[in-house]
Enzyme design. Structure first.
Site, short mmCIF file in Angstrom:
data_model
loop_
_atom_site.label_atom_id
_atom_site.label_comp_id
_atom_site.label_asym_id
_atom_site.label_seq_id
_atom_site.Cartn_x
_atom_site.Cartn_y
_atom_site.Cartn_z
N SER A 193 0.85 -1.19 0.00
CA SER A 193 0.00 0.00 0.00
C SER A 193 0.89 1.25 0.00
O SER A 193 1.70 1.40 -0.91
CB SER A 193 -0.96 -0.04 1.20
N ASP A 400 -8.62 -5.93 -4.83
CA ASP A 400 -8.27 -4.78 -3.98
C ASP A 400 -9.41 -3.76 -4.04
O ASP A 400 -9.75 -3.27 -5.11
CB ASP A 400 -6.96 -4.16 -4.47
N HIS A 440 -6.95 -5.95 -0.28
CA HIS A 440 -5.90 -4.94 -0.19
C HIS A 440 -4.74 -5.49 0.66
O HIS A 440 -4.85 -5.55 1.89
CB HIS A 440 -6.45 -3.65 0.41
#
Ligand SMILES: *[C@@H]1O[C@H](CO)[C@@H](O)[C@H](O)[C@H]1NC(C)=O
Ligand SMILES: *[C@@H]1O[C@H](CO)[C@@H](O)[C@H](O)[C@H]1NC(C)=O
Ligand SMILES: *[C@@H]1O[C@H](CO)[C@@H](O)[C@H](O)[C@H]1NC(C)=O
Ligand SMILES: *[C@@H]1O[C@H](CO)[C@@H](O)[C@H](O)[C@H]1NC(C)=O
Ligand SMILES: *[C@@H]1O[C@H](CO)[C@@H](O)[C@H](O)[C@H]1NC(C)=O
Ligand SMILES: *[C@@H]1O[C@H](CO)[C@@H](O)[C@H](O)[C@H]1NC(C)=O
Ligand SMILES: *[C@@H]1O[C@H](CO)[C@@H](O)[C@H](O)[C@H]1NC(C)=O
Ligand SMILES: *[C@@H]1O[C@H](CO)[C@@H](O)[C@H](O)[C@H]1NC(C)=O
Ligand SMILES: *[C@@H]1O[C@H](CO)[C@@H](O)[C@H](O)[C@H]1NC(C)=O
Length: 517
Positions: A193, A400, A440
Site C-alpha cells: 500500500s 483490492d 488490499h
C-alpha cells in the site's frame, strides 16, 4: 552395550559443550548489544533506547500513538533493539528502530508503512528478524494515522514522500555494519500500500538503496489515486437514505451478477476472477421491472453502480485514474461506496475544514500540478535501479477494494513504454504479479498468502531462493487459519500473463492452471 554407553556420554558432552558455546555466544551478543550505543556516531540522531530482547518476549510500546493500534509485539527471535530519533530538518524527523537478530544471515531489510501512517510496523520487523534479516522500520516522519502533521509543515510531507524510508535505509545500514562488525551482503525492502509506493519511490529516487524490493498494492500516482477515492464517494453518493443509493445488500447482488458474467472467463467457476481486465459487466440485467422487483436496481442506482466501473477522466477525456476492477464490490461497499467521505483525500489546500464532499476537477488538477515532493511516484524510468543491479517484485490483489489493481498494470506499462522494453526484457529486473482473489495487501477468497508478511508467511516458498520467480505460489486455508486445512493453492502469473484453468486436476490444485498470454 558398549556403544550406546559411549555414544550417550558423547551426547552429554556434546550437549554440555554446545550449551557452553551457546551461552558464551549469548553473553557476547548481549554484551555487543549493551555496547552498541558507544560504537555509534550518527549525525542528528538521538538514541532513545538500546535493549537486548530474548525470543518469545512481548515488547510493549506505551508511547506509541494510540491510532497506530500497535501496543505490543511478540518477538520471535533473539534481537538487539535500538530506537532513535533522526532529525531530517529543523522541523521534521523520523523515529526509527533497528532490530538486529542473533541469527543474522548477513542481509538487511527495510520495512514500509501504510495509509497516511505514521506507525512503525512492528509485525513486519518481527517477520524480518524471524527470517534472519537485520531489520529497520520508521514512523514515516510523523506519529499516528491522521494527516494532521502535514498541515503547514512541508518537511513532514517530504519525509512521507521519500525521506523517511531513505533515512531508515542509510542509518539502518550504518547501525547494522557497526553492530556485526562486518558489512551486510544484500539489502532488501518490503512494504504494501503506502509501503508499496515507498518501494517504488526508492527504485525511482534512490536506486542503490536496495538490491531487492518487494512492493505490493502501491499507492502510485498518489494525487490522482486520492482524488479517485473522493470521486468514488461522489459517484456512489453521500446520502444513504436517497433512493439512488446502492446499499451493501444490493452490492452483494451486483457482486453475484459480476461473478455470473465473468468468473468463467478463466475456464473455472470458483468465485475468483483471474483476469478482471476481461470483465465488463452489464448491470442492466439487474434493472427493476415488472418481473424483477426485488434485489434489483432503479435507473439512478444503475447509473451509480456502473459509474465505479468507468475510468475517472478530466473533462477533455484524458485519464485521471482507471476504473475499479470488478470483483471487489463486497468490501468496497463498506469503504468507498459506504456514503462516508474518503479519509484519504489529501489536504493539498492546507485547509483542515475542506472535505472530500467538495472535490472538483479543479482540485484534482491543482493537486496534480503541486505533486508535493514527487509524491505521485510516477516516474517510468527505472534504468538506474536496473543498472545498479536492483530487482523489483511487484504484486497487487485483484480484489483490492481500496486501490484498483488496474493502476499497477498502468504503471508497469508506463515503465515498458518509458524504457522502450518488451515485457520479456523487463522480466530481467521487474516482475509484476497479479494475485487473484486477494483484497488490499491480504485476505480474500483467493490463494492470497504469498509470504508477503507475518500474516501471509505460510505462503513463503523457499524453493525460489536465488532465482527469479516465474510464478508466485499462494495458499488459502480454511478461515485463513494456518492450522486448518488448505483449501486452495495457486501459482499467480506475472503480468501480462493470465491464469487459465487447463485441468485435469481439481480447481484447487495449482497444477491445473497455466499462465498464458
Ligand atoms: C512519536 O512517538 C514516539 C514513540 O513512538 C515518541 O517518542 C515521540 O515523542 C513522538 N513524537 C511526537 C512528535 O509526538
Ligand atoms: C487493532 O488491531 C487488532 C489486531 O490486529 C484488530 O483486530 C482491530 O480491528 C484493530 N482496531 C482498529 C481500530 O483498527
Ligand atoms: C537460529 O536459527 C536456527 C536455525 O536456523 C534455529 O534453530 C534457532 O531457533 C534460531 N535461534 C534463535 C534464537 O532465533
Ligand atoms: C543534520 O541536520 C542539519 C540541520 O538540519 C543539516 O544541515 C545536516 O545536513 C544534517 N546532517 C545529516 C547527515 O543529515
Ligand atoms: C564496508 O563497506 C564500506 C563502503 O560501504 C567500505 O568502505 C568498507 O571497507 C567495507 N568494510 C568491510 C569490512 O568490507
Ligand atoms: C437517514 O434517515 C435516518 C432516519 O430516518 C436519519 O437518522 C439519518 O440522519 C438520515 N441520513 C441522512 C444522510 O440523511
Ligand atoms: C486534459 O486536461 C488535463 C487537466 O487540465 C491536462 O493535464 C491534460 O494535459 C489535458 N489532456 C489533453 C490531451 O489535452
Ligand atoms: C463544501 O460544500 C458544502 C456544500 O456541499 C458547503 O456547505 C461547504 O461550505 C463547503 N466547504 C468548503 C470548505 O468549501
Ligand atoms: C538491465 O541491466 C542489464 C545489465 O546492465 C542490461 O543488460 C539490461 O538490458 C537492462 N534491462 C533493461 C530492461 O533495461
Amino acid at each position: 552395550m558398549l556403544f550406546p554407553a559411549i555414544s550417550s556420554r558423547a551426547t552429554v558432552e556434546f550437549a554440555l559443550l554446545s550449551w557452553a558455546v551457546q551461552s558464551a555466544l549469548g553473553a557476547t551478543f548481549e554484551n555487543l548489544c549493551r555496547h552498541l550505543e558507544q560504537n555509534l556516531r550518527i549525525e542528528n540522531a538521538t538514541i532513545n533506547l538500546v535493549q537486548y530482547v530474548p525470543s518469545e518476549s512481548t515488547l510493549l510500546f506505551p508511547d506509541n500513538d494510540i491510532s497506530c493500534n500497535r501496543s505490543s509485539q511478540i518477538v520471535a527471535a533473539d534481537i538487539c533493539r535500538i530506537a532513535l530519533f533522526v532529525g531530517t530538518s529543523p522541523s521534521s524527523g523520523v523515529q526509527l528502530e533497528a532490530w538486529l537478530p542473533r541469527n543474522w544471515t548477513g542481509r538487511f531489510l527495510s520495512t514500509g508503512n501504510g495509509g497516511l501512517s505514521g506507525c512503525i510496523q512492528y509485525e513486519d520487523m518481527n517477520y524480518g528478524t524471524s527470517l534472519g534479516f537485520a531489520t529497520v522500520g520508521t514512523n514515516n516522519g510523523h506519529n499516528g494515522t491522521s494527516g494532521q502533521a502535514f498541515l503547514n509543515n512541508p518537511n513532514v510531507i517530504k519525509d512521507y514522500s521519500y525521506g523517511s524510508v531513505h533515512t531508515g535505509a542509510v542509518i539502518g545500514k550504518t547501525i547494522t555494519n557497526a553492530f556485526y562488525g562486518r558489512n551486510f551482503t544484500k539489502s532488501y525492502y518490503i512494504g504494501c500500500s503506502t509501503g508499496g509506493r515507498q518501494g517504488f519511490q526508492s527504485a525511482q529516487m534512490f536506486p542503490s538503496d536496495f538490491d531487492g524490493i518487494v512492493a505490493g498494492s502501491p499507492t502510485l500516482d498518489f494525487t490522482h489515486l486520492t482524488a479517485w477515492a473522493g470521486w468514488l464517494g461522489i459517484v456512489t453518493g453521500y446520502n444513504t437514505n436517497d433512493s439512488g443509493f446502492v446499499s451493501p445488500a444490493l452490492w452483494k447482488t451486483i457482486h453475484q451478477e459480476i461473478l455470473k458474467q465473468c468468473d468463467s472467463l478463466d475456464g473455472a467457476v470458483d468465485g475468483i476472477i483471474e483476469n478482471p481486465d476481461l470483465c465488463y459487466p452489464n448491470l442492466d440485467i439487474l434493472r427493476c421491472n415488472r418481473r424483477l422487483t426485488h434485489n434489483c436496481l432503479n435507473s439512478e442506482q444503475l447509473r451509480r453502480a456502473s459509474g465505479v466501473f468507468e475510468p475517472f477522466t478530466y473533462s477533455n477525456g484524458s485519464l485521471i485514474f482507471p476504473r475499479m476492477q470488478p470483483g471487489s464490490e463486497l468490501e468496497s461497499s463498506d469503504t468507498f461506496y459506504s456514503g462516508l467521505p474518503s479519509p484519504y483525500v489529501y489536504a493539498v489546500h492546507g485547509n483542515p475544514a475542506w472535505s472530500a464532499l467538495n472535490l472538483t476537477l479543479a482540485d484534482v488538477t491543482f493537486a496534480q500540478q503541486l505533486n508535493p515532493f514527487g509524491i505521485n511516484t510516477w516516474n517510468g524510468d527505472l534504468s538506474s535501479f536496473n543498472a545498479s543491479g536492483g530487482k523489483l517484485l511487484h504484486y497487487h490483489g485483484l480484489q483490492d477494494y481500496l486501490i484498483s489493481s488496474e493502476n499497477s498494470a498502468r504503471y508497469y506499462n508506463l515503465v515498458r513504454e518509458t524504457m522502450s522494453r518488451t515485457h520479456v526484457e523487463l522480466d530481467n529486473f521487474y516482475r509484476y504479479f497479479r494475485v487473484s482473489g486477494m483484497g488490499h495487501c491480504r485476505h480474500g477468497p483467493g490463494a492470497w498468502m504469498i509470504g508477503q508478511s507475518t500474516i501471509g508467511r505460510t505462503g513463503i516458498d523457499p524453493k525460489k531462493k536465488g532465482s527469479a520467480p516465474e510464478t508466485i505460489r499462494g495458499l488459502k486455508y480454511r478461515d485463513d487459519d494456518p492450522k486448518a486445512e488448505i483449501l486452495l493453492t495457486r501459482r499467480h502469473c506475472r503480468y501480462p500473463y493470465q491464469n487459465r484453468y487447463t485441468g485435469p486436476q481439481p480447481l484447487s490444485d495449482d497444477e491445473s492452471w497455466t499462465c498464458m498470454l
